[in-house]
Design a protein around this motif. Structure first.
Motif, PDB file in Angstrom:
ATOM      1  N   PHE A  51      36.911  40.865  44.104  1.00  0.00           N
ATOM      2  CA  PHE A  51      36.752  41.062  42.587  1.00  0.00           C
ATOM      3  C   PHE A  51      37.098  42.527  42.478  1.00  0.00           C
ATOM      4  CE2 PHE A  51      35.102  37.279  42.521  1.00  0.00           C
ATOM      5  CZ  PHE A  51      35.849  36.167  41.988  1.00  0.00           C
ATOM      6  N   VAL A  52      38.534  43.289  42.184  1.00  0.00           N
ATOM      7  CA  VAL A  52      38.199  44.835  41.910  1.00  0.00           C
ATOM      8  C   VAL A  52      37.668  45.564  40.520  1.00  0.00           C
ATOM      9  CG1 VAL A  52      39.783  46.332  42.561  1.00  0.00           C
ATOM     10  CG2 VAL A  52      40.199  43.845  43.422  1.00  0.00           C
ATOM     11  N   PRO A  61      26.824  43.205  40.807  1.00  0.00           N
ATOM     12  CA  PRO A  61      26.421  41.785  41.198  1.00  0.00           C
ATOM     13  C   PRO A  61      26.993  40.312  40.140  1.00  0.00           C
ATOM     14  CG  PRO A  61      24.469  42.467  40.890  1.00  0.00           C
ATOM     15  CD  PRO A  61      26.032  43.756  40.499  1.00  0.00           C
ATOM     16  N   ILE A  62      27.771  39.386  40.120  1.00  0.00           N
ATOM     17  CA  ILE A  62      27.953  38.718  39.468  1.00  0.00           C
ATOM     18  C   ILE A  62      26.788  37.100  39.606  1.00  0.00           C
ATOM     19  CG2 ILE A  62      29.929  36.689  38.887  1.00  0.00           C
ATOM     20  CD1 ILE A  62      31.530  38.783  40.860  1.00  0.00           C
ATOM     21  N   GLU A  69      29.904  40.240  45.273  1.00  0.00           N
ATOM     22  CA  GLU A  69      30.102  41.708  44.282  1.00  0.00           C
ATOM     23  C   GLU A  69      31.299  41.871  43.527  1.00  0.00           C
ATOM     24  OE1 GLU A  69      26.277  44.110  46.174  1.00  0.00           O
ATOM     25  OE2 GLU A  69      28.844  44.203  47.126  1.00  0.00           O
ATOM     26  N   ARG A  70      31.080  42.218  42.563  1.00  0.00           N
ATOM     27  CA  ARG A  70      33.121  43.031  42.133  1.00  0.00           C
ATOM     28  C   ARG A  70      33.130  44.173  42.920  1.00  0.00           C
ATOM     29  NH1 ARG A  70      30.439  41.290  37.145  1.00  0.00           N
ATOM     30  NH2 ARG A  70      31.397  39.621  36.971  1.00  0.00           N
ATOM     31  N   ARG A 222      36.203  32.858  35.943  1.00  0.00           N
ATOM     32  CA  ARG A 222      36.446  33.611  35.002  1.00  0.00           C
ATOM     33  C   ARG A 222      35.330  34.891  34.534  1.00  0.00           C
ATOM     34  NH1 ARG A 222      37.836  28.064  32.276  1.00  0.00           N
ATOM     35  NH2 ARG A 222      40.045  27.673  33.718  1.00  0.00           N
ATOM     36  N   ASP A 223      34.190  34.183  34.827  1.00  0.00           N
ATOM     37  CA  ASP A 223      32.962  35.657  34.429  1.00  0.00           C
ATOM     38  C   ASP A 223      33.173  36.950  35.660  1.00  0.00           C
ATOM     39  OD1 ASP A 223      31.393  33.828  32.839  1.00  0.00           O
ATOM     40  OD2 ASP A 223      30.097  33.475  33.753  1.00  0.00           O
ATOM     41  N   ALA A 224      33.662  36.328  36.860  1.00  0.00           N
ATOM     42  CA  ALA A 224      33.719  37.797  37.350  1.00  0.00           C
ATOM     43  C   ALA A 224      35.034  38.425  37.404  1.00  0.00           C
ATOM     44  CB  ALA A 224      33.740  37.544  38.801  1.00  0.00           C
ATOM     45  N   VAL A 225      35.829  38.068  36.935  1.00  0.00           N
ATOM     46  CA  VAL A 225      37.592  39.037  35.995  1.00  0.00           C
ATOM     47  C   VAL A 225      37.109  38.878  34.671  1.00  0.00           C
ATOM     48  CG1 VAL A 225      38.954  37.523  37.407  1.00  0.00           C
ATOM     49  CG2 VAL A 225      38.551  36.567  35.652  1.00  0.00           C
ATOM     50  N   GLY A 226      36.235  38.528  34.142  1.00  0.00           N
ATOM     51  CA  GLY A 226      36.167  39.147  32.313  1.00  0.00           C
ATOM     52  C   GLY A 226      36.573  38.349  31.709  1.00  0.00           C
TER      53      GLY A 226
END
Length: 341
Positions: A51-52, A61-62, A69-70, A222-226
């Protein structure tokens, strides 16, 4: 006294049964178990999703995905270098786009300097022997969290396909080795393939998310990419019904006919029957995604002491290979590569 009965009649069981056959013999020792193993897992079987985020030397951290991590672009390049060292053949990049850049028409997807395109160029500039896979879908860029364009409450197919084609060309120009349409719009593989051929990107591979289900296991991603908090409604009008198997074969057949080089089944463990059916029916490279919810479940159970984390991780990935998957998208990739490399 010597019996004149046939030998087979003098044994407790039919010839070939117990005690002549004792399957446990092959399981008694570690070396023997390794010698007769039917399935092997190597670093070459793994694809590492990353994730960028914007910035320099940044890690986030996610919470819903412990250990994931992002990363900012400079750290993505470092991780790609680690992947090369570990023998992982490819990484998959997913952007966490600034909410200010998310719009109803997803126009940031067409920006050649968007986050994921810059990350791709940085990885390719490092000269690494690592493939870069990019998702083709609009959900990282839409204000409503859907993979397509929303018009009057409906995800419109053909207008979305037009956007996906333009997005694909931008990503190919940035240096993506593999485009992975994950949107599940009808006809998008053929449209993207024709556009790539016409635009001088004939060598760009397409890995189609051919059988992507409307699953409950995507929440942490979906949390990770917002996009999770943005999603209005659900994605069941374009992602597949979890109850259906034959439909998956029809979807795969269409995507292969339209020019897909490889196909994907997503999620993974709940759909290993689909992986097996696709492999046996089409004999094409078939991948599966151990999605964020699968990862989170193993990690949560391990944190509670319910599962042995390492054994559960390796067992789950061996199941993908046993089902016939050519490779696996997994957040465990670097840890597993260190164990099996």
């Amino acid at each position: 006294m010597t019996s004149d009965k046939p030998f087979s009649d003098r044994t407790p069981n039919a010839l070939g049964g117990y005690p002549l056959q004792r399957p446990r013999r092959n399981r008694r020792t570690n070396w023997s178990r390794r010698l007769v193993a039917e399935t092997s897992l190597t670093p070459a079987d793994l694809i590492w999703p990353m994730f960028v985020i914007e910035g320099d030397n940044r890690r986030e951290p996610i919470p819903s995905m412990p250990g994931v991590e992002r990363r900012s672009i400079d750290l993505i390049v470092e991780a790609a270098r680690e992947a090369e060292t570990l023998g992982i053949p490819a990484i998959a990049l997913f952007p966490n786009t600034d909410p200010k850049l998310r719009t109803g028409d997803a126009r940031e997807a067409l920006n050649p300097d968007n986050l994921v395109c810059r990350a791709t160029r940085a990885v390719k500039a490092a000269g690494l022997d690592v493939g870069v896979i990019l998702d083709v879908a609009l959900d990282p860029y839409t204000s409503h969290g859907h993979d397509g364009l929303l018009v009057d409450g409906e995800i419109v197919n053909d207008e979305t396909v037009d956007m996906l084609v333009r997005q694909s060309l931008v990503q190919a120009e940035a240096g993506a080795d593999v485009l992975a349409p994950s949107d599940m719009m009808d006809g998008r593989i053929g449209a993207i393939r024709r556009a790539l051929e016409a635009d001088g990107h004939a060598a760009t591979q397409i890995m189609s998310y051919a059988a992507k289900y409307a699953s409950a296991f995507y929440g942490p991603f979906r949390d990770a990419v917002g996009s999770g908090g943005l999603l209005k409604g659900d994605k069941r009008t374009y992602q597949m019904d979890p109850a259906n198997g034959d439909e998956a074969l029809r979807e795969v057949a269409l995507d292969i006919a339209e020019g897909a080089d490889m196909v994907m089944v997503k999620p993974g463990l709940p759909y290993l029957d689909i992986v097996r059916r696709v492999v046996e029916t089409f004999h094409v490279p078939t991948f599966a995604y151990q999605v964020s919810g699968e990862y989170a479940m193993i990690m949560a159970a391990a944190e509670r002491g319910v599962l042995d984390e390492e054994r559960a991780m390796l067992e789950s990935l061996a199941a993908f290979k046993r089902a016939g998957a050519a490779g696996i998208f997994t957040y465990f990739a670097p840890r597993v590569a260190k164990l099996v490399g």
